[in-house]
Design an enzyme around this catalytic site. Structure first.
Site, PDB file in Angstrom:
ATOM      1  N   GLY A  12       0.858 -71.290 -34.534  1.00 15.86           N
ATOM      2  CA  GLY A  12       2.142 -70.747 -35.123  1.00 15.86           C
ATOM      3  C   GLY A  12       3.025 -71.545 -34.619  1.00 15.86           C
ATOM      4  N   VAL A  59      -5.499 -68.321 -38.151  1.00 20.35           N
ATOM      5  CA  VAL A  59      -6.277 -67.795 -36.713  1.00 20.35           C
ATOM      6  C   VAL A  59      -7.122 -66.629 -36.956  1.00 20.35           C
ATOM      7  CG1 VAL A  59      -4.170 -68.800 -35.177  1.00 20.35           C
ATOM      8  CG2 VAL A  59      -4.339 -66.233 -36.057  1.00 20.35           C
ATOM      9  N   ASN A  87       0.589 -67.765 -30.006  1.00 19.55           N
ATOM     10  CA  ASN A  87       1.943 -67.669 -30.314  1.00 19.55           C
ATOM     11  C   ASN A  87       2.099 -66.950 -31.903  1.00 19.55           C
ATOM     12  OD1 ASN A  87       5.220 -68.133 -30.748  1.00 19.55           O
ATOM     13  ND2 ASN A  87       4.101 -69.397 -32.281  1.00 19.55           N
ATOM     14  N   TYR A 152       2.868 -53.016 -35.193  1.00 19.64           N
ATOM     15  CA  TYR A 152       3.257 -54.386 -34.612  1.00 19.64           C
ATOM     16  C   TYR A 152       3.445 -53.938 -33.077  1.00 19.64           C
ATOM     17  CZ  TYR A 152       6.254 -58.234 -33.272  1.00 19.64           C
ATOM     18  OH  TYR A 152       6.436 -59.405 -32.614  1.00 19.64           O
ATOM     19  N   LYS A 156       0.961 -55.703 -29.790  1.00 16.82           N
ATOM     20  CA  LYS A 156       1.876 -56.604 -28.726  1.00 16.82           C
ATOM     21  C   LYS A 156       1.532 -55.872 -27.467  1.00 16.82           C
ATOM     22  CE  LYS A 156       3.397 -59.837 -31.279  1.00 16.82           C
ATOM     23  NZ  LYS A 156       2.945 -61.311 -31.097  1.00 16.82           N
TER      24      LYS A 156
HETATM   25  P1  NDP Z   1       7.856 -67.140 -37.511  1.00 16.25           P
HETATM   26  O1  NDP Z   1       7.590 -65.989 -38.689  1.00 16.25           O
HETATM   27  O2  NDP Z   1       9.416 -67.826 -37.514  1.00 16.25           O
HETATM   28  O3  NDP Z   1       6.568 -68.099 -37.487  1.00 16.25           O
HETATM   29  C1  NDP Z   1       5.504 -67.652 -37.602  1.00 16.25           C
HETATM   30  C2  NDP Z   1       4.455 -68.867 -37.159  1.00 16.25           C
HETATM   31  O4  NDP Z   1       3.108 -68.305 -37.091  1.00 16.25           O
HETATM   32  C3  NDP Z   1       4.515 -69.817 -38.110  1.00 16.25           C
HETATM   33  O5  NDP Z   1       4.208 -70.981 -37.622  1.00 16.25           O
HETATM   34  C4  NDP Z   1       3.126 -69.387 -39.050  1.00 16.25           C
HETATM   35  O6  NDP Z   1       2.446 -70.494 -39.656  1.00 16.25           O
HETATM   36  C5  NDP Z   1       2.183 -68.871 -37.854  1.00 16.25           C
HETATM   37  N1  NDP Z   1       1.229 -67.898 -38.552  1.00 16.25           N
HETATM   38  C6  NDP Z   1       1.216 -66.888 -38.861  1.00 16.25           C
HETATM   39  N2  NDP Z   1       0.299 -66.077 -39.110  1.00 16.25           N
HETATM   40  C7  NDP Z   1      -0.833 -67.096 -38.841  1.00 16.25           C
HETATM   41  C8  NDP Z   1      -1.964 -67.129 -38.937  1.00 16.25           C
HETATM   42  N3  NDP Z   1      -2.843 -66.178 -39.684  1.00 16.25           N
HETATM   43  N4  NDP Z   1      -2.590 -68.190 -38.495  1.00 16.25           N
HETATM   44  C9  NDP Z   1      -2.023 -69.472 -38.112  1.00 16.25           C
HETATM   45  N5  NDP Z   1      -0.751 -69.198 -38.011  1.00 16.25           N
HETATM   46  C10 NDP Z   1      -0.166 -68.194 -38.368  1.00 16.25           C
HETATM   47  O7  NDP Z   1       7.836 -66.023 -36.334  1.00 16.25           O
HETATM   48  P2  NDP Z   1       8.340 -66.150 -34.844  1.00 16.25           P
HETATM   49  O8  NDP Z   1       8.438 -67.526 -34.381  1.00 16.25           O
HETATM   50  O9  NDP Z   1       9.732 -65.213 -34.825  1.00 16.25           O
HETATM   51  O10 NDP Z   1       7.319 -65.623 -33.894  1.00 16.25           O
HETATM   52  C11 NDP Z   1       6.333 -66.279 -33.218  1.00 16.25           C
HETATM   53  C12 NDP Z   1       5.732 -64.932 -32.164  1.00 16.25           C
HETATM   54  O11 NDP Z   1       6.588 -64.505 -31.212  1.00 16.25           O
HETATM   55  C13 NDP Z   1       4.793 -64.062 -33.094  1.00 16.25           C
HETATM   56  O12 NDP Z   1       3.754 -63.700 -32.226  1.00 16.25           O
HETATM   57  C14 NDP Z   1       5.889 -62.832 -33.077  1.00 16.25           C
HETATM   58  O13 NDP Z   1       5.148 -61.675 -32.903  1.00 16.25           O
HETATM   59  C15 NDP Z   1       6.606 -62.981 -31.561  1.00 16.25           C
HETATM   60  N6  NDP Z   1       7.917 -62.360 -31.411  1.00 16.25           N
HETATM   61  C16 NDP Z   1       8.848 -62.693 -32.326  1.00 16.25           C
HETATM   62  C17 NDP Z   1      10.156 -62.215 -32.102  1.00 16.25           C
HETATM   63  C18 NDP Z   1      11.405 -62.185 -32.726  1.00 16.25           C
HETATM   64  O14 NDP Z   1      12.450 -61.558 -32.669  1.00 16.25           O
HETATM   65  N7  NDP Z   1      11.216 -63.423 -33.765  1.00 16.25           N
HETATM   66  C19 NDP Z   1      10.283 -61.227 -30.960  1.00 16.25           C
HETATM   67  C20 NDP Z   1       9.193 -60.967 -30.243  1.00 16.25           C
HETATM   68  C21 NDP Z   1       8.047 -61.617 -30.306  1.00 16.25           C
HETATM   69  P3  NDP Z   1       3.184 -70.834 -41.186  1.00 16.25           P
HETATM   70  O15 NDP Z   1       4.452 -71.429 -41.183  1.00 16.25           O
HETATM   71  O16 NDP Z   1       2.016 -71.570 -41.915  1.00 16.25           O
HETATM   72  O17 NDP Z   1       3.225 -69.443 -41.964  1.00 16.25           O
END
Ligand code: NDP
Length: 244
Positions: A12, A59, A87, A152, A156
């Site tokens: 990600g 993933v 991530n 969700y 986590k």
């Molecule tokens: P974003 O939505 O900004 O980015 C998500 C990323 O994950 C993108 O790169 C996306 O790829 C990738 N992704 C999603 N699904 C898949 C998959 N099936 N296979 C491969 N890649 C995938 O999310 P965040 O940066 O906010 O979140 C990142 C992590 O942090 C997550 O696990 C989230 O649960 C966790 N988190 C986030 C919080 C927040 O407030 N933002 C708070 C707490 C935890 P693509 O660009 O191609 O779609």
């Protein structure tokens, strides 16, 4: 000082926290590969800016995941990756009673199994080479529970149990496993909340602001690095004190 010989794979990495981590590791001189699901343009921008290797890989597709992790290691020409950051994640909100089976399934397969299998496929090389650091990106909602975020939060919370157990199992093999638990972080994932909801959440943050991807990336880099050599099985909150 540059960590010229270190290698890391981040799932990600095209957007949000993952993209910030790609940038942070690259600045520190690590060789970086990242996976992303479908947003080619965002991935290419991160790759161009950092020199990191982008790999399109969902993933939830185990064969593709296994091949991608191997491809990154071979690309770097190393016997094992120094760090893996699990991530990639998605968020689907809604009342527990309204969530469909497909939504539950997608959340579990992406957030929980995606991270578990990333670790599983990276670990044998790490264990053989007696080194490595795995960082799981959980959430404070996995620690405290979130109304309207039951599925969700479940994924986590499970990641925390997984990480702590795995840390005990692979510690004797020289591999560390730690967890970061971000609070409210300003990424695309947060865009589903309107401004009033974000303002309300920020009122509960002792540090009085929403988090940035870079805040979480710094914690991830610390846990990947030798600076945290005696730290394993820990949950590092990056929530501005929202959850203490
Ligand atoms: P974003 O939505 O900004 O980015 C998500 C990323 O994950 C993108 O790169 C996306 O790829 C990738 N992704 C999603 N699904 C898949 C998959 N099936 N296979 C491969 N890649 C995938 O999310 P965040 O940066 O906010 O979140 C990142 C992590 O942090 C997550 O696990 C989230 O649960 C966790 N988190 C986030 C919080 C927040 O407030 N933002 C708070 C707490 C935890 P693509 O660009 O191609 O779609």
């Amino acid at each position: 000082m540059l960590d010229v010989s270190k290698t890391v794979l981040i799932t990600g990495g095209s957007r949000g926290i993952g993209a910030a981590a790609v940038k942070k590791f690259a600045e520190k001189g690590w060789q970086v590969a990242f996976l992303y699901k479908e947003q080619d343009r965002a991935a290419m921008e991160v790759a161009e800016e950092t020199g990191a290797l982008p790999i399109r890989c969902d993933v939830t597709d185990r064969e593709s995941l296994k091949d991608s992790i191997k491809a990154a290691r071979i690309y770097f020409g190393v016997p094992c990756l120094d760090a893996v950051v699990c991530n990639a994640g998605i968020s689907i909100s809604g009342l527990f009673t309204d969530m469909t089976e497909d939504q539950w399934d997608l959340l579990l397969r992406t957030n929980l199994e995606g991270a578990m299998y990333t670790a599983k496929y990276a670990l044998p090389d790490m264990i053989r080479n007696k080194k490595g650091s795995i960082i799981l990106v959980s959430s404070m909602w996995g620690e405290t529970g979130g109304s309207y975020e039951v599925a969700y939060s479940t994924t986590k919370a499970a990641l925390i149990g997984f990480g702590k157990s795995l840390a005990k199992e692979v510690g004797p093999s020289g591999v560390r496993v730690n967890i970061v638990a971000p609070g409210v972080i300003d990424t695309d994932m947060c865009r589903m909340y309107d401004e009033d909801i974000i303002d309300g959440l920020v009122r509960d943050v002792p540090l009085c602001r929403i988090g940035k991807g870079e805040d979480v990336a710094s914690a991830i880099c610390f846990l990947a690095d030798e600076e945290s050599a005696y730290v394993t099985g820990q949950v590092l909150g990056v929530s501005g004190g929202f959850y203490i």
